[in-house]
Scaffold this motif. Sequence first.
Motif, PDB file in Angstrom:
ATOM      1  N   TYR A  61       0.888  -1.126  -0.103  1.00  0.00           N
ATOM      2  CA  TYR A  61      -0.079   0.015   0.012  1.00  0.00           C
ATOM      3  C   TYR A  61       0.894   1.208   0.014  1.00  0.00           C
ATOM      4  CZ  TYR A  61      -3.541   3.436   1.504  1.00  0.00           C
ATOM      5  OH  TYR A  61      -4.353   4.533   1.459  1.00  0.00           O
ATOM      6  N   LEU A  62       2.039   1.139   0.723  1.00  0.00           N
ATOM      7  CA  LEU A  62       2.800   2.299   0.818  1.00  0.00           C
ATOM      8  C   LEU A  62       3.605   2.612  -0.316  1.00  0.00           C
ATOM      9  CD1 LEU A  62       4.130   4.567   2.689  1.00  0.00           C
ATOM     10  CD2 LEU A  62       6.033   2.814   3.320  1.00  0.00           C
ATOM     11  N   ALA A  63       3.938   1.586  -1.192  1.00  0.00           N
ATOM     12  CA  ALA A  63       4.687   1.499  -2.583  1.00  0.00           C
ATOM     13  C   ALA A  63       3.503   2.300  -3.578  1.00  0.00           C
ATOM     14  CB  ALA A  63       5.122   0.343  -3.003  1.00  0.00           C
ATOM     15  N   ASN A  64       2.340   1.724  -3.586  1.00  0.00           N
ATOM     16  CA  ASN A  64       1.230   2.452  -4.285  1.00  0.00           C
ATOM     17  C   ASN A  64       1.063   3.657  -4.071  1.00  0.00           C
ATOM     18  OD1 ASN A  64      -0.921   2.086  -6.287  1.00  0.00           O
ATOM     19  ND2 ASN A  64      -2.223   2.323  -4.549  1.00  0.00           N
ATOM     20  N   ILE A  65       0.924   4.144  -2.750  1.00  0.00           N
ATOM     21  CA  ILE A  65       0.830   5.573  -2.513  1.00  0.00           C
ATOM     22  C   ILE A  65       1.946   6.436  -2.990  1.00  0.00           C
ATOM     23  CG2 ILE A  65       0.731   7.151  -0.648  1.00  0.00           C
ATOM     24  CD1 ILE A  65      -0.588   5.118   1.150  1.00  0.00           C
ATOM     25  N   LYS A  66       3.141   6.124  -2.947  1.00  0.00           N
ATOM     26  CA  LYS A  66       4.278   6.661  -3.479  1.00  0.00           C
ATOM     27  C   LYS A  66       4.314   6.706  -4.840  1.00  0.00           C
ATOM     28  CE  LYS A  66       7.323   5.809   0.463  1.00  0.00           C
ATOM     29  NZ  LYS A  66       8.574   5.081   0.900  1.00  0.00           N
ATOM     30  N   SER A  67       4.173   5.598  -5.552  1.00  0.00           N
ATOM     31  CA  SER A  67       4.060   5.547  -7.086  1.00  0.00           C
ATOM     32  C   SER A  67       3.047   6.337  -7.879  1.00  0.00           C
ATOM     33  CB  SER A  67       4.301   4.185  -7.473  1.00  0.00           C
ATOM     34  OG  SER A  67       3.124   3.559  -7.172  1.00  0.00           O
ATOM     35  N   LYS A  68       1.863   6.347  -7.198  1.00  0.00           N
ATOM     36  CA  LYS A  68       0.545   6.725  -8.049  1.00  0.00           C
ATOM     37  C   LYS A  68      -0.177   7.642  -7.263  1.00  0.00           C
ATOM     38  CE  LYS A  68       0.057   2.019 -10.229  1.00  0.00           C
ATOM     39  NZ  LYS A  68      -0.902   0.898 -10.317  1.00  0.00           N
ATOM     40  N   ILE A  69      -0.524   7.248  -6.105  1.00  0.00           N
ATOM     41  CA  ILE A  69      -1.584   8.252  -5.247  1.00  0.00           C
ATOM     42  C   ILE A  69      -1.053   9.578  -4.994  1.00  0.00           C
ATOM     43  CG2 ILE A  69      -3.098   8.283  -3.258  1.00  0.00           C
ATOM     44  CD1 ILE A  69      -3.277   5.562  -3.228  1.00  0.00           C
ATOM     45  N   LEU A  70       0.322   9.716  -4.501  1.00  0.00           N
ATOM     46  CA  LEU A  70       0.670  10.998  -4.197  1.00  0.00           C
ATOM     47  C   LEU A  70       0.599  11.945  -5.283  1.00  0.00           C
ATOM     48  CD1 LEU A  70       3.775  10.269  -1.595  1.00  0.00           C
ATOM     49  CD2 LEU A  70       1.527  11.381  -1.225  1.00  0.00           C
ATOM     50  N   SER A  71       1.162  11.452  -6.353  1.00  0.00           N
ATOM     51  CA  SER A  71       1.492  12.353  -7.773  1.00  0.00           C
ATOM     52  C   SER A  71       0.101  12.858  -8.000  1.00  0.00           C
ATOM     53  CB  SER A  71       2.052  11.576  -8.658  1.00  0.00           C
ATOM     54  OG  SER A  71       1.161  10.350  -9.257  1.00  0.00           O
ATOM     55  N   LYS A  72      -0.939  11.975  -7.992  1.00  0.00           N
ATOM     56  CA  LYS A  72      -2.247  12.399  -8.329  1.00  0.00           C
ATOM     57  C   LYS A  72      -3.047  13.231  -7.297  1.00  0.00           C
ATOM     58  CE  LYS A  72      -3.711   8.039 -10.658  1.00  0.00           C
ATOM     59  NZ  LYS A  72      -4.476   7.007 -10.813  1.00  0.00           N
ATOM     60  N   MET A  73      -2.657  13.046  -6.137  1.00  0.00           N
ATOM     61  CA  MET A  73      -3.286  13.868  -4.783  1.00  0.00           C
ATOM     62  C   MET A  73      -2.552  15.315  -5.057  1.00  0.00           C
ATOM     63  SD  MET A  73      -5.685  12.783  -3.172  1.00  0.00           S
ATOM     64  CE  MET A  73      -5.494  13.569  -1.705  1.00  0.00           C
ATOM     65  N   GLU A  74      -1.242  15.393  -5.314  1.00  0.00           N
ATOM     66  CA  GLU A  74      -0.450  16.544  -5.400  1.00  0.00           C
ATOM     67  C   GLU A  74      -0.923  17.507  -6.691  1.00  0.00           C
ATOM     68  OE1 GLU A  74       3.465  15.419  -5.726  1.00  0.00           O
ATOM     69  OE2 GLU A  74       3.889  15.179  -3.352  1.00  0.00           O
ATOM     70  N   LEU A  75      -1.236  16.773  -7.941  1.00  0.00           N
ATOM     71  CA  LEU A  75      -1.895  17.459  -8.904  1.00  0.00           C
ATOM     72  C   LEU A  75      -3.092  17.791  -8.699  1.00  0.00           C
ATOM     73  CD1 LEU A  75      -1.441  17.867 -12.028  1.00  0.00           C
ATOM     74  CD2 LEU A  75      -2.713  15.795 -12.437  1.00  0.00           C
ATOM     75  N   LYS A  76      -3.936  17.182  -8.024  1.00  0.00           N
ATOM     76  CA  LYS A  76      -5.272  17.839  -7.413  1.00  0.00           C
ATOM     77  C   LYS A  76      -5.137  18.637  -6.489  1.00  0.00           C
ATOM     78  CE  LYS A  76      -9.861  17.215  -7.159  1.00  0.00           C
ATOM     79  NZ  LYS A  76     -10.539  17.562  -8.445  1.00  0.00           N
ATOM     80  N   ASN A  77      -4.269  18.721  -5.583  1.00  0.00           N
ATOM     81  CA  ASN A  77      -3.943  19.774  -4.618  1.00  0.00           C
ATOM     82  C   ASN A  77      -3.695  21.195  -5.325  1.00  0.00           C
ATOM     83  OD1 ASN A  77      -3.729  20.781  -1.809  1.00  0.00           O
ATOM     84  ND2 ASN A  77      -1.555  21.056  -2.703  1.00  0.00           N
ATOM     85  N   ARG A  78      -2.621  21.025  -6.271  1.00  0.00           N
ATOM     86  CA  ARG A  78      -2.219  22.023  -7.200  1.00  0.00           C
ATOM     87  C   ARG A  78      -3.572  22.747  -7.989  1.00  0.00           C
ATOM     88  NH1 ARG A  78       2.500  19.304  -8.307  1.00  0.00           N
ATOM     89  NH2 ARG A  78       1.595  18.345 -10.043  1.00  0.00           N
ATOM     90  N   ASP A  79      -4.336  21.826  -8.494  1.00  0.00           N
ATOM     91  CA  ASP A  79      -5.597  22.146  -9.217  1.00  0.00           C
ATOM     92  C   ASP A  79      -6.409  23.195  -8.267  1.00  0.00           C
ATOM     93  OD1 ASP A  79      -7.544  22.129 -11.493  1.00  0.00           O
ATOM     94  OD2 ASP A  79      -8.364  21.034 -10.083  1.00  0.00           O
ATOM     95  N   VAL A  80      -7.010  22.634  -7.170  1.00  0.00           N
ATOM     96  CA  VAL A  80      -7.624  23.031  -6.118  1.00  0.00           C
ATOM     97  C   VAL A  80      -6.874  24.562  -5.588  1.00  0.00           C
ATOM     98  CG1 VAL A  80      -8.900  22.884  -3.815  1.00  0.00           C
ATOM     99  CG2 VAL A  80      -8.771  20.989  -5.420  1.00  0.00           C
ATOM    100  N   GLU A  81      -5.587  24.232  -5.306  1.00  0.00           N
ATOM    101  CA  GLU A  81      -4.900  25.722  -4.881  1.00  0.00           C
ATOM    102  C   GLU A  81      -5.232  26.788  -5.917  1.00  0.00           C
ATOM    103  OE1 GLU A  81      -1.297  24.676  -3.886  1.00  0.00           O
ATOM    104  OE2 GLU A  81      -1.447  24.282  -1.923  1.00  0.00           O
TER     105      GLU A  81
END
Length: 411
Positions: free
Chosen positions: A209-229
Amino acid sequence: MAAATASVRKVLNQIEKDFLTCVICFERYKKPKSLPCLHTFCEQCLLTLVENQGVLNCPTCKASCPLPHGGVRALKNNIFITGVIEDFQARVKGEQKPAAMCESCQEKDAVMRCVECSQYLCQPCVKIHKNIAVTRSHQILPIGELSVTKSNDTDNMTNKSVHCNVHPDKEVRFYCDTCQVPVCTDCTIVNHRIPRHVHRDLNTAADEYLANIKSKILSKMELKNRDVESRYKASTHTCSLLQEKDKEAGKQLKNRAEMVKQQVRRDEEELRAEIREHYDFQVKDVDANISEIEMELDMISSTLSYLKKLMSHGNAAQLLSTKQETTQQIERILSSESVRPFQAEIVHFKPTEKDMPVHQMLGQLISDVHISRCKVENIPKQVLKGEVIDLLVTTDSTGKISRCMEISVAP
Protein backbone atom coordinates in the motif's frame (compact mmCIF):
# COMPACT_ATOMS: atom_id res chain seq x y z
CA MET A 1 21.81 19.47 28.72
CA ALA A 2 19.16 21.79 30.21
CA ALA A 3 18.87 23.74 26.96
CA ALA A 4 18.44 20.55 24.96
CA THR A 5 15.79 19.29 27.37
CA ALA A 6 13.88 22.56 27.10
CA SER A 7 14.07 22.36 23.31
CA VAL A 8 12.68 18.83 23.29
CA ARG A 9 9.90 19.83 25.68
CA LYS A 10 8.98 22.71 23.37
CA VAL A 11 8.76 20.33 20.40
CA LEU A 12 6.60 17.92 22.41
CA ASN A 13 4.22 20.72 23.40
CA GLN A 14 3.92 21.87 19.79
CA ILE A 15 3.17 18.31 18.61
CA GLU A 16 0.47 17.96 21.25
CA LYS A 17 -1.12 21.25 20.19
CA ASP A 18 -1.04 20.63 16.41
CA PHE A 19 -1.50 16.87 16.19
CA LEU A 20 -2.98 15.44 19.37
CA THR A 21 -5.69 17.98 20.26
CA CYS A 22 -9.38 17.49 19.51
CA VAL A 23 -10.86 20.58 17.83
CA ILE A 24 -14.16 20.12 19.69
CA CYS A 25 -12.99 20.00 23.31
CA PHE A 26 -9.47 21.42 22.68
CA GLU A 27 -7.96 18.70 24.86
CA ARG A 28 -5.79 15.69 24.11
CA TYR A 29 -7.72 12.97 22.28
CA LYS A 30 -9.58 10.44 24.41
CA LYS A 31 -10.63 7.32 22.47
CA PRO A 32 -10.00 8.98 19.10
CA LYS A 33 -12.52 8.01 16.41
CA SER A 34 -11.85 8.48 12.70
CA LEU A 35 -14.63 9.69 10.36
CA PRO A 36 -14.87 8.74 6.66
CA CYS A 37 -13.44 12.17 5.79
CA LEU A 38 -10.30 11.19 7.83
CA HIS A 39 -10.84 13.83 10.51
CA THR A 40 -10.47 12.59 14.08
CA PHE A 41 -12.36 13.49 17.25
CA CYS A 42 -12.89 12.18 20.77
CA GLU A 43 -15.57 9.51 21.08
CA GLN A 44 -17.41 11.44 23.79
CA CYS A 45 -17.31 14.66 21.74
CA LEU A 46 -18.96 12.88 18.81
CA LEU A 47 -21.56 11.31 21.10
CA THR A 48 -22.49 14.75 22.45
CA LEU A 49 -22.58 16.18 18.93
CA VAL A 50 -24.97 13.49 17.67
CA GLU A 51 -27.13 13.82 20.78
CA ASN A 52 -27.54 17.57 20.23
CA GLN A 53 -27.93 17.57 16.42
CA GLY A 54 -29.43 14.15 15.71
CA VAL A 55 -27.02 13.62 12.81
CA LEU A 56 -23.27 13.52 12.41
CA ASN A 57 -21.65 16.18 10.25
CA CYS A 58 -17.89 16.58 10.46
CA PRO A 59 -17.18 19.69 12.59
CA THR A 60 -14.12 20.43 10.44
CA CYS A 61 -15.24 19.97 6.80
CA LYS A 62 -19.05 19.76 7.36
CA ALA A 63 -19.22 16.48 5.40
CA SER A 64 -22.19 14.23 6.18
CA CYS A 65 -21.04 11.08 8.00
CA PRO A 66 -23.58 8.22 8.11
CA LEU A 67 -23.28 6.31 11.37
CA PRO A 68 -22.66 2.53 11.23
CA HIS A 69 -24.77 0.02 13.11
CA GLY A 70 -23.88 0.63 16.73
CA GLY A 71 -23.56 4.41 16.41
CA VAL A 72 -20.52 6.49 17.29
CA ARG A 73 -18.90 3.72 19.30
CA ALA A 74 -18.86 1.53 16.18
CA LEU A 75 -16.78 4.07 14.25
CA LYS A 76 -13.19 3.04 13.55
CA ASN A 77 -10.65 3.79 16.23
CA ASN A 78 -7.78 5.88 14.94
CA ILE A 79 -5.03 3.48 16.01
CA PHE A 80 -2.40 5.73 14.48
CA ILE A 81 -3.34 8.67 16.70
CA THR A 82 -3.69 6.30 19.66
CA GLY A 83 -0.17 5.00 19.06
CA VAL A 84 1.23 8.51 18.74
CA ILE A 85 -0.45 9.51 22.01
CA GLU A 86 1.01 6.50 23.81
CA ASP A 87 4.48 7.23 22.45
CA PHE A 88 4.05 10.92 23.25
CA GLN A 89 3.07 10.15 26.84
CA ALA A 90 6.07 7.87 27.18
CA ARG A 91 8.39 10.57 25.86
CA VAL A 92 6.90 13.23 28.13
CA LYS A 93 7.31 10.86 31.04
CA GLY A 94 10.92 10.29 30.01
CA GLU A 95 11.49 14.03 29.85
CA GLN A 96 10.05 14.44 33.30
CA LYS A 97 12.38 11.70 34.63
CA PRO A 98 15.69 12.18 32.80
CA ALA A 99 17.61 10.19 35.42
CA ALA A 100 16.05 6.87 34.38
CA MET A 101 17.59 3.56 35.41
CA CYS A 102 19.59 1.68 32.78
CA GLU A 103 17.28 -0.95 31.33
CA SER A 104 20.18 -3.28 30.55
CA CYS A 105 22.12 -3.61 33.81
CA GLN A 106 19.47 -2.17 36.13
CA GLU A 107 22.30 -0.73 38.28
CA LYS A 108 23.28 2.71 37.01
CA ASP A 109 21.48 5.84 35.83
CA ALA A 110 20.83 5.93 32.10
CA VAL A 111 22.57 8.64 30.04
CA MET A 112 21.78 7.39 26.53
CA ARG A 113 18.90 5.80 24.69
CA CYS A 114 18.85 3.35 21.79
CA VAL A 115 16.33 4.62 19.24
CA GLU A 116 15.73 1.19 17.65
CA CYS A 117 15.42 -0.76 20.88
CA SER A 118 13.74 2.04 22.86
CA GLN A 119 16.08 1.22 25.78
CA TYR A 120 17.69 3.57 28.26
CA LEU A 121 21.37 2.72 28.75
CA CYS A 122 24.19 3.74 31.04
CA GLN A 123 27.63 4.48 29.59
CA PRO A 124 29.14 0.97 30.12
CA CYS A 125 26.05 -0.67 28.57
CA VAL A 126 26.29 1.69 25.59
CA LYS A 127 29.75 0.24 24.83
CA ILE A 128 28.41 -3.29 25.16
CA HIS A 129 25.44 -2.37 22.93
CA LYS A 130 27.79 -1.11 20.24
CA ASN A 131 30.01 -4.20 20.42
CA ILE A 132 27.17 -6.64 19.78
CA ALA A 133 26.87 -7.40 16.04
CA VAL A 134 23.08 -7.28 16.01
CA THR A 135 22.83 -3.83 17.68
CA ARG A 136 26.05 -2.31 16.36
CA SER A 137 24.23 -0.23 13.71
CA HIS A 138 21.58 1.09 16.12
CA GLN A 139 21.32 4.83 16.64
CA ILE A 140 22.11 5.83 20.25
CA LEU A 141 21.44 9.37 21.42
CA PRO A 142 21.93 11.26 24.70
CA ILE A 143 18.68 11.51 26.66
CA GLY A 144 18.62 15.32 26.48
CA GLU A 145 19.06 15.36 22.70
CA LEU A 146 16.18 13.06 21.83
CA SER A 147 13.88 14.53 19.18
CA VAL A 148 10.49 13.22 18.35
CA THR A 149 10.80 14.64 14.85
CA LYS A 150 13.71 12.45 13.67
CA SER A 151 12.81 9.97 10.96
CA ASN A 152 14.13 7.03 12.96
CA ASP A 153 11.89 7.99 15.88
CA THR A 154 8.95 8.21 13.52
CA ASP A 155 9.69 4.80 12.08
CA ASN A 156 10.03 3.39 15.58
CA MET A 157 6.78 5.03 16.62
CA THR A 158 4.83 3.68 13.65
CA ASN A 159 6.29 0.21 14.11
CA LYS A 160 4.98 -0.10 17.62
CA SER A 161 2.65 -3.04 18.14
CA VAL A 162 -1.07 -2.44 17.77
CA HIS A 163 -3.64 -4.52 19.60
CA CYS A 164 -6.82 -5.87 18.06
CA ASN A 165 -10.13 -4.09 18.78
CA VAL A 166 -11.98 -7.42 19.05
CA HIS A 167 -9.27 -9.25 21.01
CA PRO A 168 -7.44 -6.57 23.04
CA ASP A 169 -4.82 -9.01 24.34
CA LYS A 170 -3.70 -9.91 20.81
CA GLU A 171 -1.52 -7.91 18.44
CA VAL A 172 -2.66 -7.41 14.85
CA ARG A 173 -0.35 -9.38 12.54
CA PHE A 174 -2.47 -9.87 9.41
CA TYR A 175 -4.49 -7.83 6.98
CA CYS A 176 -7.85 -9.07 5.69
CA ASP A 177 -8.11 -8.09 2.02
CA THR A 178 -11.77 -9.06 1.99
CA CYS A 179 -12.79 -6.69 4.82
CA GLN A 180 -9.81 -4.32 4.40
CA VAL A 181 -9.00 -4.25 8.12
CA PRO A 182 -5.97 -5.32 10.21
CA VAL A 183 -6.71 -8.50 12.21
CA CYS A 184 -5.07 -10.64 14.84
CA THR A 185 -4.47 -14.40 14.79
CA ASP A 186 -7.72 -15.13 16.62
CA CYS A 187 -9.67 -13.06 14.07
CA THR A 188 -8.34 -15.22 11.22
CA ILE A 189 -9.87 -18.21 12.97
CA VAL A 190 -13.16 -16.69 14.25
CA ASN A 191 -14.39 -13.74 12.20
CA HIS A 192 -12.13 -13.80 9.12
CA ARG A 193 -11.81 -17.48 8.28
CA ILE A 194 -10.39 -18.85 5.06
CA PRO A 195 -11.59 -19.35 2.31
CA ARG A 196 -14.31 -16.67 2.63
CA HIS A 197 -11.72 -14.17 3.77
CA VAL A 198 -8.32 -13.59 2.20
CA HIS A 199 -5.65 -12.29 4.54
CA ARG A 200 -1.92 -11.87 4.45
CA ASP A 201 1.00 -10.61 6.47
CA LEU A 202 0.34 -7.11 7.84
CA ASN A 203 3.77 -5.70 6.92
CA THR A 204 3.57 -7.11 3.39
CA ALA A 205 0.18 -5.45 2.84
CA ALA A 206 1.45 -2.23 4.35
CA ASP A 207 4.56 -2.19 2.14
CA GLU A 208 2.44 -2.78 -0.95
CA TYR A 209 0.00 0.00 0.00
CA LEU A 210 2.88 2.35 0.83
CA ALA A 211 4.51 1.65 -2.54
CA ASN A 212 1.19 2.31 -4.29
CA ILE A 213 0.81 5.60 -2.44
CA LYS A 214 4.31 6.71 -3.39
CA SER A 215 4.12 5.65 -7.05
CA LYS A 216 0.54 6.60 -7.96
CA ILE A 217 -1.61 8.18 -5.30
CA LEU A 218 0.75 10.93 -4.10
CA SER A 219 1.35 12.32 -7.59
CA LYS A 220 -2.39 12.38 -8.33
CA MET A 221 -3.17 13.98 -4.99
CA GLU A 222 -0.45 16.59 -5.47
CA LEU A 223 -1.80 17.35 -8.96
CA LYS A 224 -5.31 17.62 -7.54
CA ASN A 225 -3.99 19.82 -4.73
CA ARG A 226 -2.33 22.19 -7.22
CA ASP A 227 -5.54 22.37 -9.24
CA VAL A 228 -7.64 23.16 -6.16
CA GLU A 229 -5.05 25.69 -4.97
CA SER A 230 -5.25 27.38 -8.38
CA ARG A 231 -9.04 27.54 -8.18
CA TYR A 232 -8.79 28.75 -4.59
CA LYS A 233 -6.47 31.57 -5.66
CA ALA A 234 -8.83 32.47 -8.51
CA SER A 235 -11.81 32.57 -6.15
CA THR A 236 -9.95 34.59 -3.51
CA HIS A 237 -8.84 36.98 -6.26
CA THR A 238 -12.48 37.31 -7.36
CA CYS A 239 -13.50 37.92 -3.75
CA SER A 240 -10.85 40.62 -3.38
CA LEU A 241 -11.94 42.16 -6.67
CA LEU A 242 -15.58 42.21 -5.55
CA GLN A 243 -14.63 43.83 -2.26
CA GLU A 244 -12.52 46.40 -4.12
CA LYS A 245 -15.35 47.17 -6.56
CA ASP A 246 -17.76 47.41 -3.64
CA LYS A 247 -15.56 50.06 -2.02
CA GLU A 248 -15.09 51.85 -5.36
CA ALA A 249 -18.84 51.95 -6.07
CA GLY A 250 -19.52 53.08 -2.50
CA LYS A 251 -16.96 55.87 -2.89
CA GLN A 252 -18.51 56.99 -6.17
CA LEU A 253 -21.97 56.95 -4.59
CA LYS A 254 -20.71 58.98 -1.64
CA ASN A 255 -19.09 61.55 -3.94
CA ARG A 256 -22.25 61.79 -6.03
CA ALA A 257 -24.40 62.12 -2.93
CA GLU A 258 -22.15 64.89 -1.62
CA MET A 259 -22.35 66.69 -4.96
CA VAL A 260 -26.15 66.40 -4.95
CA LYS A 261 -26.25 67.68 -1.36
CA GLN A 262 -24.19 70.71 -2.36
CA GLN A 263 -26.48 71.34 -5.35
CA VAL A 264 -29.54 70.98 -3.13
CA ARG A 265 -28.06 73.46 -0.64
CA ARG A 266 -27.39 75.92 -3.48
CA ASP A 267 -30.92 75.47 -4.80
CA GLU A 268 -32.28 75.96 -1.29
CA GLU A 269 -30.35 79.20 -0.89
CA GLU A 270 -31.50 80.49 -4.29
CA LEU A 271 -35.16 79.60 -3.69
CA ARG A 272 -35.01 81.02 -0.17
CA ALA A 273 -33.55 84.27 -1.51
CA GLU A 274 -36.26 84.45 -4.17
CA ILE A 275 -38.99 83.85 -1.59
CA ARG A 276 -37.51 86.46 0.75
CA GLU A 277 -37.20 89.03 -2.08
CA HIS A 278 -40.80 88.41 -3.10
CA TYR A 279 -42.19 88.84 0.41
CA ASP A 280 -39.85 91.71 1.33
CA PHE A 281 -41.19 93.63 -1.65
CA GLN A 282 -44.78 92.95 -0.63
CA VAL A 283 -44.09 93.80 3.02
CA LYS A 284 -42.93 97.25 1.92
CA ASP A 285 -46.09 97.71 -0.12
CA VAL A 286 -48.37 96.59 2.67
CA ASP A 287 -46.51 98.81 5.14
CA ALA A 288 -47.21 101.80 2.86
CA ASN A 289 -50.83 100.68 2.56
CA ILE A 290 -51.15 100.46 6.33
CA SER A 291 -49.71 103.97 6.71
CA GLU A 292 -52.26 105.38 4.29
CA ILE A 293 -55.14 103.64 6.06
CA GLU A 294 -53.83 104.88 9.43
CA MET A 295 -53.79 108.44 8.16
CA GLU A 296 -57.38 108.11 6.89
CA LEU A 297 -58.42 106.53 10.18
CA ASP A 298 -56.77 109.30 12.19
CA MET A 299 -58.57 111.95 10.16
CA ILE A 300 -61.95 110.32 10.69
CA SER A 301 -61.31 109.69 14.36
CA SER A 302 -60.20 113.25 15.08
CA THR A 303 -63.19 114.69 13.19
CA LEU A 304 -65.63 112.42 15.06
CA SER A 305 -64.07 113.35 18.35
CA TYR A 306 -64.34 117.03 17.58
CA LEU A 307 -68.02 116.72 16.55
CA LYS A 308 -68.90 114.72 19.68
CA LYS A 309 -67.25 117.26 21.97
CA LEU A 310 -68.85 120.16 20.16
CA MET A 311 -72.27 118.52 20.40
CA SER A 312 -71.89 117.74 24.06
CA HIS A 313 -70.29 120.91 25.39
CA GLY A 314 -70.65 123.71 22.77
CA ASN A 315 -73.34 126.42 22.83
CA ALA A 316 -75.21 127.68 19.80
CA ALA A 317 -72.59 130.26 18.87
CA GLN A 318 -69.77 127.80 19.23
CA LEU A 319 -71.62 125.13 17.26
CA LEU A 320 -72.29 127.46 14.31
CA SER A 321 -68.91 129.22 14.37
CA THR A 322 -67.15 126.29 12.65
CA LYS A 323 -70.11 125.06 10.66
CA GLN A 324 -68.50 125.89 7.31
CA GLU A 325 -65.13 124.21 8.08
CA THR A 326 -66.76 121.22 9.73
CA THR A 327 -69.12 120.70 6.83
CA GLN A 328 -66.27 120.87 4.33
CA GLN A 329 -64.18 118.38 6.33
CA ILE A 330 -67.09 115.95 6.62
CA GLU A 331 -67.76 116.19 2.88
CA ARG A 332 -64.09 115.56 2.09
CA ILE A 333 -64.08 112.47 4.30
CA LEU A 334 -67.34 111.06 2.98
CA SER A 335 -66.52 111.79 -0.65
CA SER A 336 -62.95 110.56 -0.59
CA GLU A 337 -62.20 107.05 -1.91
CA SER A 338 -61.10 104.85 0.96
CA VAL A 339 -57.70 103.15 0.76
CA ARG A 340 -58.24 99.53 -0.12
CA PRO A 341 -56.53 96.76 1.90
CA PHE A 342 -53.38 95.39 0.32
CA GLN A 343 -53.97 92.24 -1.72
CA ALA A 344 -51.09 89.91 -0.96
CA GLU A 345 -49.61 87.69 -3.65
CA ILE A 346 -48.86 84.36 -1.95
CA VAL A 347 -45.95 82.28 -3.19
CA HIS A 348 -46.33 78.54 -2.73
CA PHE A 349 -43.44 76.09 -2.69
CA LYS A 350 -44.24 73.06 -4.84
CA PRO A 351 -41.97 70.06 -4.14
CA THR A 352 -40.40 68.46 -7.17
CA GLU A 353 -41.95 65.41 -8.78
CA LYS A 354 -40.19 62.27 -10.02
CA ASP A 355 -39.87 63.53 -13.61
CA MET A 356 -38.58 66.99 -12.70
CA PRO A 357 -35.18 67.95 -14.21
CA VAL A 358 -32.07 67.94 -12.06
CA HIS A 359 -31.95 71.75 -11.81
CA GLN A 360 -35.38 71.63 -10.16
CA MET A 361 -34.44 68.94 -7.70
CA LEU A 362 -36.06 70.62 -4.71
CA GLY A 363 -39.07 72.19 -6.42
CA GLN A 364 -40.33 75.47 -7.82
CA LEU A 365 -42.26 78.59 -6.73
CA ILE A 366 -45.87 79.20 -7.84
CA SER A 367 -47.64 82.46 -7.00
CA ASP A 368 -51.27 83.52 -6.84
CA VAL A 369 -52.39 86.23 -9.29
CA HIS A 370 -54.41 89.24 -8.09
CA ILE A 371 -56.24 91.51 -10.52
CA SER A 372 -55.08 94.55 -8.55
CA ARG A 373 -51.46 93.78 -9.46
CA CYS A 374 -52.05 92.94 -13.11
CA LYS A 375 -51.22 95.16 -16.10
CA VAL A 376 -52.92 94.42 -19.42
CA GLU A 377 -51.32 95.41 -22.74
CA ASN A 378 -52.19 95.05 -26.44
CA ILE A 379 -55.85 96.08 -25.85
CA PRO A 380 -57.51 96.72 -29.24
CA LYS A 381 -59.68 99.81 -29.73
CA GLN A 382 -62.60 97.81 -31.10
CA VAL A 383 -63.65 94.19 -30.63
CA LEU A 384 -66.40 92.31 -32.37
CA LYS A 385 -68.70 89.93 -30.56
CA GLY A 386 -67.40 86.38 -30.55
CA GLU A 387 -63.90 87.42 -31.59
CA VAL A 388 -60.98 85.82 -29.75
CA ILE A 389 -58.08 88.12 -28.91
CA ASP A 390 -54.69 87.66 -27.21
CA LEU A 391 -53.79 90.05 -24.42
CA LEU A 392 -50.41 90.34 -22.70
CA VAL A 393 -51.00 90.31 -18.95
CA THR A 394 -48.12 91.08 -16.57
CA THR A 395 -49.04 89.72 -13.13
CA ASP A 396 -46.26 91.35 -11.11
CA SER A 397 -45.33 95.01 -10.99
CA THR A 398 -41.67 93.97 -11.01
CA GLY A 399 -42.18 92.28 -14.37
CA LYS A 400 -40.63 89.05 -13.14
CA ILE A 401 -43.68 86.83 -13.40
CA SER A 402 -45.59 87.13 -16.67
CA ARG A 403 -48.37 85.12 -18.25
CA CYS A 404 -50.19 85.36 -21.60
CA MET A 405 -53.99 85.09 -21.36
CA GLU A 406 -56.39 84.23 -24.12
CA ILE A 407 -59.66 86.13 -23.65
CA SER A 408 -62.84 85.45 -25.56
CA VAL A 409 -65.32 88.32 -25.79
CA ALA A 410 -68.79 87.04 -25.02
CA PRO A 411 -71.29 87.44 -27.89
